[in-house]
Design a protein around this motif. Structure first.
Motif: not given
Length: 171
Positions: A66-71, A98-100, A104-122
Protein backbone atom coordinates in the motif's frame (compact mmCIF):
# COMPACT_ATOMS: atom_id res chain seq x y z
CA UNK A 1 0.13 -17.27 19.08
CA UNK A 2 -1.94 -14.11 18.99
CA UNK A 3 -0.48 -11.18 17.10
CA UNK A 4 -1.61 -7.96 18.75
CA UNK A 5 -0.75 -4.39 17.86
CA UNK A 6 0.08 -1.63 20.30
CA UNK A 7 0.91 1.94 19.33
CA UNK A 8 2.71 4.26 21.69
CA UNK A 9 3.85 7.85 21.58
CA UNK A 10 7.49 8.64 22.26
CA UNK A 11 9.37 11.84 22.81
CA UNK A 12 12.32 12.56 20.55
CA UNK A 13 14.63 11.60 23.42
CA UNK A 14 12.88 8.26 23.85
CA UNK A 15 13.01 7.60 20.10
CA UNK A 16 16.74 8.27 19.99
CA UNK A 17 17.34 6.14 23.10
CA UNK A 18 15.44 3.19 21.61
CA UNK A 19 17.34 3.37 18.35
CA UNK A 20 20.66 3.45 20.22
CA UNK A 21 19.71 0.68 22.66
CA UNK A 22 16.97 -1.50 21.14
CA UNK A 23 17.48 -4.04 23.91
CA UNK A 24 15.40 -1.65 26.06
CA UNK A 25 12.36 -1.90 23.78
CA UNK A 26 10.52 -4.29 26.09
CA UNK A 27 11.25 -2.01 29.06
CA UNK A 28 9.85 0.94 27.11
CA UNK A 29 6.65 -0.92 26.23
CA UNK A 30 6.18 -2.24 29.77
CA UNK A 31 7.15 0.93 31.62
CA UNK A 32 4.23 2.81 33.12
CA UNK A 33 6.60 5.57 34.24
CA UNK A 34 7.51 6.90 30.79
CA UNK A 35 10.80 5.13 30.15
CA UNK A 36 13.66 7.57 29.67
CA UNK A 37 11.40 10.62 29.43
CA UNK A 38 13.11 13.77 30.66
CA UNK A 39 10.43 16.07 29.27
CA UNK A 40 7.77 15.03 31.79
CA UNK A 41 5.14 14.35 29.13
CA UNK A 42 2.77 11.46 29.78
CA UNK A 43 2.86 8.91 26.97
CA UNK A 44 -0.15 7.96 24.89
CA UNK A 45 -0.90 4.32 24.13
CA UNK A 46 -3.48 2.55 21.99
CA UNK A 47 -4.06 -1.19 21.78
CA UNK A 48 -5.81 -2.17 18.54
CA UNK A 49 -5.45 -5.87 19.28
CA UNK A 50 -6.06 -8.22 16.38
CA UNK A 51 -7.65 -5.58 14.15
CA UNK A 52 -4.30 -4.28 12.84
CA UNK A 53 -4.23 -6.42 9.71
CA UNK A 54 -7.85 -5.77 8.80
CA UNK A 55 -7.26 -2.04 9.27
CA UNK A 56 -4.13 -2.24 7.11
CA UNK A 57 -6.20 -3.79 4.34
CA UNK A 58 -9.10 -1.35 4.63
CA UNK A 59 -6.79 1.68 4.72
CA UNK A 60 -4.58 0.63 1.79
CA UNK A 61 -6.40 -2.05 -0.18
CA UNK A 62 -3.40 -4.34 0.35
CA UNK A 63 -2.50 -6.98 2.93
CA UNK A 64 1.19 -6.13 3.21
CA UNK A 65 1.89 -3.12 1.00
CA UNK A 66 0.00 0.00 0.00
CA UNK A 67 0.92 3.64 -0.30
CA UNK A 68 2.66 5.51 2.48
CA UNK A 69 1.82 6.85 4.92
CA UNK A 70 -1.33 4.72 5.34
CA UNK A 71 0.68 1.46 5.24
CA UNK A 72 2.25 2.36 8.60
CA UNK A 73 0.82 -0.58 10.54
CA UNK A 74 2.94 -3.07 8.57
CA UNK A 75 5.66 -0.98 6.88
CA UNK A 76 7.69 2.17 7.19
CA UNK A 77 9.37 3.94 10.01
CA UNK A 78 12.68 2.78 11.39
CA UNK A 79 13.13 -0.73 12.76
CA UNK A 80 13.73 -0.69 16.50
CA UNK A 81 14.16 -4.43 16.81
CA UNK A 82 12.27 -7.38 18.17
CA UNK A 83 11.19 -8.56 21.58
CA UNK A 84 12.37 -12.11 22.26
CA UNK A 85 9.60 -12.80 24.79
CA UNK A 86 6.83 -12.31 22.23
CA UNK A 87 8.74 -12.55 18.95
CA UNK A 88 7.29 -9.18 18.06
CA UNK A 89 8.83 -6.37 16.13
CA UNK A 90 8.63 -2.63 16.50
CA UNK A 91 9.10 0.29 14.17
CA UNK A 92 9.20 3.94 15.09
CA UNK A 93 8.17 6.98 13.08
CA UNK A 94 9.63 10.44 13.58
CA UNK A 95 7.38 13.36 14.50
CA UNK A 96 7.87 14.64 10.95
CA UNK A 97 6.47 11.34 9.63
CA UNK A 98 3.55 11.32 12.08
CA UNK A 99 2.11 14.66 10.92
CA UNK A 100 1.32 13.57 7.32
CA UNK A 101 0.09 10.25 8.66
CA UNK A 102 -2.40 12.03 10.91
CA UNK A 103 -3.53 14.17 7.96
CA UNK A 104 -3.93 11.09 5.72
CA UNK A 105 -6.01 9.33 8.38
CA UNK A 106 -8.23 12.42 8.74
CA UNK A 107 -8.73 12.54 4.98
CA UNK A 108 -9.63 8.84 4.74
CA UNK A 109 -13.38 8.40 4.67
CA UNK A 110 -15.05 5.64 6.66
CA UNK A 111 -17.11 5.09 3.49
CA UNK A 112 -13.88 4.17 1.67
CA UNK A 113 -13.16 1.62 4.38
CA UNK A 114 -16.71 0.26 4.10
CA UNK A 115 -16.36 -0.11 0.35
CA UNK A 116 -13.17 -2.16 0.76
CA UNK A 117 -14.65 -4.57 3.27
CA UNK A 118 -15.40 -7.98 1.83
CA UNK A 119 -15.25 -10.79 4.40
CA UNK A 120 -14.61 -13.43 1.74
CA UNK A 121 -11.74 -11.42 0.24
CA UNK A 122 -10.16 -10.84 3.67
CA UNK A 123 -10.42 -14.56 4.35
CA UNK A 124 -8.96 -15.43 0.93
CA UNK A 125 -6.02 -13.05 1.49
CA UNK A 126 -5.39 -14.61 4.92
CA UNK A 127 -5.84 -11.27 6.69
CA UNK A 128 -5.14 -11.88 10.37
CA UNK A 129 -6.86 -13.21 12.48
CA UNK A 130 -8.52 -15.17 9.66
CA UNK A 131 -12.08 -15.37 11.03
CA UNK A 132 -13.72 -12.89 8.67
CA UNK A 133 -16.30 -15.17 7.10
CA UNK A 134 -17.27 -16.78 10.42
CA UNK A 135 -17.47 -13.98 13.00
CA UNK A 136 -18.90 -14.66 16.47
CA UNK A 137 -22.70 -14.35 16.56
CA UNK A 138 -22.64 -11.09 18.49
CA UNK A 139 -19.93 -9.33 16.48
CA UNK A 140 -20.00 -7.32 13.27
CA UNK A 141 -16.40 -7.34 12.01
CA UNK A 142 -16.86 -4.25 9.84
CA UNK A 143 -18.30 -2.19 12.68
CA UNK A 144 -15.49 -3.34 14.97
CA UNK A 145 -12.88 -2.29 12.39
CA UNK A 146 -14.56 1.09 11.87
CA UNK A 147 -14.65 1.67 15.62
CA UNK A 148 -10.94 0.90 15.94
CA UNK A 149 -10.23 3.08 12.91
CA UNK A 150 -11.86 6.05 14.65
CA UNK A 151 -9.77 5.38 17.76
CA UNK A 152 -6.64 5.07 15.64
CA UNK A 153 -7.39 8.32 13.80
CA UNK A 154 -7.92 10.18 17.09
CA UNK A 155 -4.82 8.66 18.67
CA UNK A 156 -2.44 9.46 15.80
CA UNK A 157 -3.90 12.98 15.68
CA UNK A 158 -3.06 13.46 19.37
CA UNK A 159 0.47 12.11 18.88
CA UNK A 160 0.99 14.49 15.95
CA UNK A 161 -0.44 17.42 17.91
CA UNK A 162 2.09 16.78 20.68
CA UNK A 163 4.92 16.62 18.14
CA UNK A 164 5.87 13.09 19.25
CA UNK A 165 7.19 10.03 17.50
CA UNK A 166 5.01 6.95 17.05
CA UNK A 167 6.05 3.39 17.90
CA UNK A 168 4.13 0.52 16.25
CA UNK A 169 4.61 -2.87 17.94
CA UNK A 170 3.09 -6.09 16.63
CA UNK A 171 3.76 -9.15 18.70
Amino acid sequence: MEMLCTLRSATEGQREALLKAPEHLEDFLDDEEDFGDTEGTRFLELDIGETWHGLQYLMTGSAWEGAAPLDFLVRGGEDVGHIPSDEGTARIFTPAQVKPLAAALQALSPNTLRSRFDAGKLQQLDIYPGLWDEPPDDADPLEELLSYFEELRRFVGQVAQRGHALLVHIG
